[in-house]
Write a protein that holds these residues in place. Structure first.
Motif, mmCIF file in Angstrom:
data_model
loop_
_atom_site.group_PDB
_atom_site.id
_atom_site.type_symbol
_atom_site.label_atom_id
_atom_site.label_comp_id
_atom_site.label_asym_id
_atom_site.label_seq_id
_atom_site.Cartn_x
_atom_site.Cartn_y
_atom_site.Cartn_z
ATOM 1 N N GLU A 192 13.040 5.206 -3.925
ATOM 2 C CA GLU A 192 13.353 6.537 -4.520
ATOM 3 C C GLU A 192 12.328 7.124 -5.075
ATOM 4 N N GLU A 193 11.340 6.684 -6.016
ATOM 5 C CA GLU A 193 10.341 6.995 -6.480
ATOM 6 C C GLU A 193 9.204 7.362 -5.592
ATOM 7 N N VAL A 194 8.971 6.304 -4.845
ATOM 8 C CA VAL A 194 7.797 6.876 -3.699
ATOM 9 C C VAL A 194 8.188 8.279 -2.908
ATOM 10 N N GLU A 195 9.518 8.358 -2.386
ATOM 11 C CA GLU A 195 10.022 9.454 -1.746
ATOM 12 C C GLU A 195 9.554 10.842 -2.658
ATOM 13 N N ALA A 196 9.800 10.546 -3.951
ATOM 14 C CA ALA A 196 9.855 11.554 -5.038
ATOM 15 C C ALA A 196 8.630 12.094 -5.012
ATOM 16 N N LEU A 197 7.557 11.302 -4.909
ATOM 17 C CA LEU A 197 6.368 11.475 -5.017
ATOM 18 C C LEU A 197 5.513 11.942 -3.775
ATOM 19 N N VAL A 198 6.172 11.550 -2.635
ATOM 20 C CA VAL A 198 5.677 12.233 -1.238
ATOM 21 C C VAL A 198 5.978 13.763 -1.230
ATOM 22 N N THR A 199 7.161 14.029 -1.667
ATOM 23 C CA THR A 199 7.655 15.504 -1.465
ATOM 24 C C THR A 199 7.101 16.168 -2.711
ATOM 25 N N ASP A 200 6.682 15.886 -3.729
ATOM 26 C CA ASP A 200 5.978 16.571 -4.714
ATOM 27 C C ASP A 200 5.101 17.438 -4.131
ATOM 28 N N LYS A 253 0.793 -1.292 -0.004
ATOM 29 C CA LYS A 253 -0.106 -0.008 -0.063
ATOM 30 C C LYS A 253 0.835 1.223 -0.210
ATOM 31 N N VAL A 254 0.610 2.021 -1.177
ATOM 32 C CA VAL A 254 1.523 3.096 -0.890
ATOM 33 C C VAL A 254 0.600 4.591 -0.979
ATOM 34 N N ASN A 255 1.221 5.360 -0.170
ATOM 35 C CA ASN A 255 0.446 6.837 0.165
ATOM 36 C C ASN A 255 0.579 7.757 -0.968
ATOM 37 N N VAL A 256 0.734 7.386 -2.277
ATOM 38 C CA VAL A 256 0.887 8.321 -3.265
ATOM 39 C C VAL A 256 0.083 7.800 -4.460
ATOM 40 N N ASP A 257 -0.057 8.644 -5.490
ATOM 41 C CA ASP A 257 -0.616 8.687 -6.848
ATOM 42 C C ASP A 257 -0.184 7.108 -7.362
ATOM 43 N N VAL A 258 -0.830 6.221 -7.231
ATOM 44 C CA VAL A 258 -0.159 4.602 -7.554
ATOM 45 C C VAL A 258 -0.153 4.658 -9.151
ATOM 46 N N ASP A 259 -0.825 5.292 -10.038
ATOM 47 C CA ASP A 259 -0.780 5.323 -11.508
ATOM 48 C C ASP A 259 0.784 6.253 -11.647
ATOM 49 N N LYS A 260 0.692 7.307 -11.025
ATOM 50 C CA LYS A 260 2.058 8.030 -11.138
ATOM 51 C C LYS A 260 3.287 7.247 -10.926
ATOM 52 N N LEU A 261 3.117 6.549 -9.663
ATOM 53 C CA LEU A 261 4.298 5.493 -9.198
ATOM 54 C C LEU A 261 4.340 4.389 -10.384
ATOM 55 N N TYR A 262 3.481 3.905 -10.859
ATOM 56 C CA TYR A 262 3.808 2.540 -11.732
ATOM 57 C C TYR A 262 4.176 3.344 -13.106
ATOM 58 N N ASP A 263 3.768 4.553 -13.616
ATOM 59 C CA ASP A 263 4.776 4.943 -14.716
ATOM 60 C C ASP A 263 6.215 5.241 -14.619
ATOM 61 N N ARG A 264 6.528 5.594 -13.385
ATOM 62 C CA ARG A 264 7.844 6.142 -12.933
ATOM 63 C C ARG A 264 8.776 4.507 -12.724
#
Length: 344
Positions: free
Chosen positions: A336-344, A286-297
């Motif tokens: 790295e990608e989850v952290e990047a989306l969390v801080t966006d 379970k991720v607390n970010v936009d899962v579609d954006k994470l998947y693309d990244r």
């Protein structure tokens, strides 16, 4: 052994991955599969960020075998042999040539029985698709009577299961077609006894065992592809060594993610049971970010997984071609990608 692993330095983590890969008795089987490269991936998939990342010849980290596994290198070669038999023999390829149609299911049937299922050969049949086979089994085994009329199934079952179950619940009770309590209800000519099948009497003589449930002539192409994969399972020694490595891989990935910074924050939560005996090879996260954006990244960086909305990614290492080094790299990319989306 891994979930409680003491946090290690980057160098020590790399050394551990090298050690585990070096000790892996199945490591040689990775070369039997064709893993996509980053350049091949970007040729087929629109790059969400407009550019690739890293060496285009680098193999992707494939963590989606729970959905669709990668083909063995031998698959294409064997399919070419079948097509050549079809081209040069025509209808005679039914009984002659490479993997004749009539007997094309015998080799995968034997491997499935011995190395995958752990059953007698006559208890296994190679036939049709998942949904069709669920219908076949329900037609013969689901006999609602009195209070015994319910089907117990997990919540939010996959549609291939759910729709088949629902359709049979709405049908009336079935009557056996012969004296055997669970004789096939949906019969076909390939379930007829082999010795008299081509006498065309239209008087059904069931083959016996699981083969009685077959309905149509086997597909020489599908069975050739299936055999290419199953032969590697047999070479690995069957499910015991595969399962042993699978437990190691999933436990290692779990430890890497649990010890990552985002696991200590709302960014990531593993919802799969921690006990290896209560799960397969897949981790659901379970991720607390936009899962579609994470998947693309992740796709952009060569980590192939899948998603379940609204907020889950699923990672499934596979014992025959996933390395521990793959998982170390994947865990770093995911972090790295989850952290990047969390801080966006």
């Amino acid at each position: 052994m891994f979930p409680g692993m003491v946090p290690l330095s980057a160098r020590d983590l790399e050394a551990l991955a090298v050690k585990l890969d070096g000790e892996d008795p199945l490591k040689g089987l990775r070369d039997r599969f064709k893993l996509p490269t980053l350049s091949e991936l970007f040729d087929q998939v629109k790059d969400p960020c407009g550019q690739s990342n890293g060496d285009g010849l680098t193999e992707v980290i494939y963590l989606c075998t729970n959905s669709l596994g990668l083909p063995p290198k031998s698959t294409g070669q064997n399919l070419e042999k079948v097509l050549e038999s079809w081209r040069t023999l025509g209808v005679l390829s039914h009984t002659l040539g490479y993997s004749p149609t009539e007997t094309s299911d015998l080799r995968p049937k034997k491997i499935l029985a011995e190395y995958i299922v752990g059953a007698k050969v006559d208890e296994v049949a190679v036939m049709e698709s998942l949904s069709a086979n669920i219908h076949t089994l329900l037609a013969s085994f689901y006999r609602p009577q009195g209070e015994k009329c319910c089907i117990l199934v997990e919540k939010n079952a996959f549609p291939s299961d759910y729709y088949a179950l629902e359709s049979h619940i709405h049908l009336r009770d079935f009557a056996p077609t012969s004296g055997h309590k669970y004789a096939p209800v949906l019969t076909g000519w390939w379930g007829h006894r082999y010795s008299t099948r081509f006498q065309m009497t239209n008087m059904m003589e069931v083959e016996g065992g699981a083969d009685s449930y077959r309905r149509s002539c086997p597909s020489m192409l599908l069975n050739s592809a299936l055999t290419s994969s199953l032969e590697i399972f047999a070479e690995a020694g069957g499910m015991i060594p595969i399962r042993e490595k699978s437990i190691m891989l999933t436990g290692y990935l779990q430890s890497l993610l649990l010890n990552s910074p985002i696991a200590q924050s709302p960014g990531l939560e593993i919802i799969t049971p921690c006990d290896p005996q209560s799960r397969g090879s897949q981790l659901s996260i379970k991720v607390n970010v936009d899962v579609d954006k994470l998947y693309d990244r992740l796709i952009k960086r060569g980590v192939i997984c899948d998603t379940r909305r609204p907020c889950f990614i699923r990672l499934a290492p596979f014992a025959l071609y996933t390395s521990f080094a793959d998982l170390l790299k994947a865990s770093r990319i995911i972090t790295e990608e989850v952290e990047a989306l969390v801080t966006d």
